[in-house]
Scaffold this motif. Structure first.
Motif, PDB file in Angstrom:
ATOM      1  N   LEU A 180       0.833  -1.194   0.000  1.00 14.98           N
ATOM      2  CA  LEU A 180       0.000   0.000   0.000  1.00 14.98           C
ATOM      3  C   LEU A 180       0.873   1.251   0.000  1.00 14.98           C
ATOM      4  CD1 LEU A 180      -2.706   1.457   0.191  1.00 14.98           C
ATOM      5  CD2 LEU A 180      -2.535   1.246   2.681  1.00 14.98           C
ATOM      6  N   MET A 181       1.921   1.242   0.818  1.00 17.43           N
ATOM      7  CA  MET A 181       2.811   2.392   0.851  1.00 17.43           C
ATOM      8  C   MET A 181       3.464   2.623  -0.506  1.00 17.43           C
ATOM      9  SD  MET A 181       2.698   3.878   3.840  1.00 17.43           S
ATOM     10  CE  MET A 181       0.940   3.553   3.671  1.00 17.43           C
ATOM     11  N   ASP A 182       3.806   1.543  -1.203  1.00 15.78           N
ATOM     12  CA  ASP A 182       4.346   1.674  -2.550  1.00 15.78           C
ATOM     13  C   ASP A 182       3.335   2.337  -3.483  1.00 15.78           C
ATOM     14  OD1 ASP A 182       6.728   0.522  -1.867  1.00 15.78           O
ATOM     15  OD2 ASP A 182       6.227  -1.469  -2.644  1.00 15.78           O
ATOM     16  N   SER A 183       2.069   1.953  -3.341  1.00 17.67           N
ATOM     17  CA  SER A 183       1.040   2.504  -4.227  1.00 17.67           C
ATOM     18  C   SER A 183       0.785   3.977  -3.946  1.00 17.67           C
ATOM     19  CB  SER A 183      -0.263   1.718  -4.086  1.00 17.67           C
ATOM     20  OG  SER A 183      -0.898   1.994  -2.861  1.00 17.67           O
ATOM     21  N   LEU A 184       1.090   4.421  -2.708  1.00 17.60           N
ATOM     22  CA  LEU A 184       0.895   5.823  -2.354  1.00 17.60           C
ATOM     23  C   LEU A 184       2.112   6.674  -2.682  1.00 17.60           C
ATOM     24  CD1 LEU A 184      -0.834   5.409   1.136  1.00 17.60           C
ATOM     25  CD2 LEU A 184      -1.923   5.882  -1.072  1.00 17.60           C
ATOM     26  N   ASP A 185       3.219   6.025  -3.064  1.00 20.77           N
ATOM     27  CA  ASP A 185       4.463   6.727  -3.352  1.00 20.77           C
ATOM     28  C   ASP A 185       4.490   7.133  -4.820  1.00 20.77           C
ATOM     29  OD1 ASP A 185       6.991   7.676  -3.689  1.00 20.77           O
ATOM     30  OD2 ASP A 185       8.020   5.896  -2.926  1.00 20.77           O
ATOM     31  N   PRO A 186       4.438   8.431  -5.123  1.00 15.50           N
ATOM     32  CA  PRO A 186       4.425   8.868  -6.522  1.00 15.50           C
ATOM     33  C   PRO A 186       5.697   8.522  -7.279  1.00 15.50           C
ATOM     34  CG  PRO A 186       4.779  10.746  -5.064  1.00 15.50           C
ATOM     35  CD  PRO A 186       4.430   9.571  -4.187  1.00 15.50           C
TER      36      PRO A 186
END
Length: 241
Positions: A224-230
């Protein structure tokens, strides 16, 4: 920046009646925030909501204070009230708690032996397998919620369930799951992890069930954190469930 939209349109012509208007307002607002119908940052005007619900401003004001306590809204004096938008740090902290609670639930369920929830979990996985095979992400997202709810219910611990419900409300988890499952390959991996949890629960391996459930939640959080990282690569595997 706060979203300048307000919730008025969503509640037009929906007067509330009953013995506890405050409870009805809380339930209605909570449900719409958790489902994502009221997006993070949405403005919640006491005047607009009281008119939409057909009630005075007092129960609306009390409801918003309760939802602030639950972490679902932010009340900013002299500015306004807005649907909460958890920061990355808050999401991380909530997932850390999710890992602890769901791991404990898996352990408790494994220790209970043959209980009705085991068959319900098996049925859930059969339906989820079909949804994944059909590429039906909407249906699979619903079954993800059902799987985790069944594990929690099977743990048969009311206090644990209460804390878990509050946690999931604060995460507004429905939105996170729908976003994460759009990533290539995640539904298949998620479903495999669910199967592993159930295998260990059926084997009455409490240690193993807790470990695998916690690993599952940690992997979900990382993805999830990866998906939130632009800056993250668009081809990198991302997920949350």
């Amino acid at each position: 920046m706060p979203d300048t939209r307000d919730a008025g349109q969503a509640f037009r012509k929906q007067p509330l009646r009953g013995t506890s208007v405050r409870s009805r307002v809380i339930s209605e607002l909570r449900g719409r925030i958790i489902s994502g119908e009221l997006a993070p940052g949405t403005s919640l005007s006491e005047i607009v909501l009281s008119e939409a619900f057909g009630v005075s401003r007092t129960p609306v004001r009390e409801a918003l204070k309760q939802l602030q306590t639950e972490g679902l809204v932010n009340i900013r004096p002299r500015v306004g009230t807005f649907v909460s938008a958890p920061s990355r740090r808050e999401i991380t902290e909530l997932f850390q708690m999710k890992e602890l609670l769901e791991g404990a639930a898996a352990r408790l369920l494994a220790q209970r032996g043959r209980v009705p929830e085991l068959e319900e979990l098996a049925d859930n996985l059969a339906r989820a397998d079909a949804a994944v095979a059909d590429g039906d992400q909407e249906r699979y997202a619903e079954l993800v919620h059902e799987f985790h709810d069944l594990v929690m219910r099977g743990a048969d611990n009311a206090k644990l369930a209460d804390h878990y419900r509050t946690l999931m409300n604060q995460l507004a988890y429905h939105r996170l799951v729908h976003t994460s499952l759009s990533q290539p390959g995640r539904p298949t991996r998620s479903e495999s992890e669910h199967h592993h949890v159930l295998e260990l629960v059926r084997a009455k391996d409490g240690d193993g069930a807790e470990r695998v459930m916690r690993e599952h939640v940690r992997a979900s959080h990382r993805a999830l954190m990866d998906s939130l990282d632009p800056q993250a690569s668009p081809t990198a595997p991302r997920a949350a469930d």
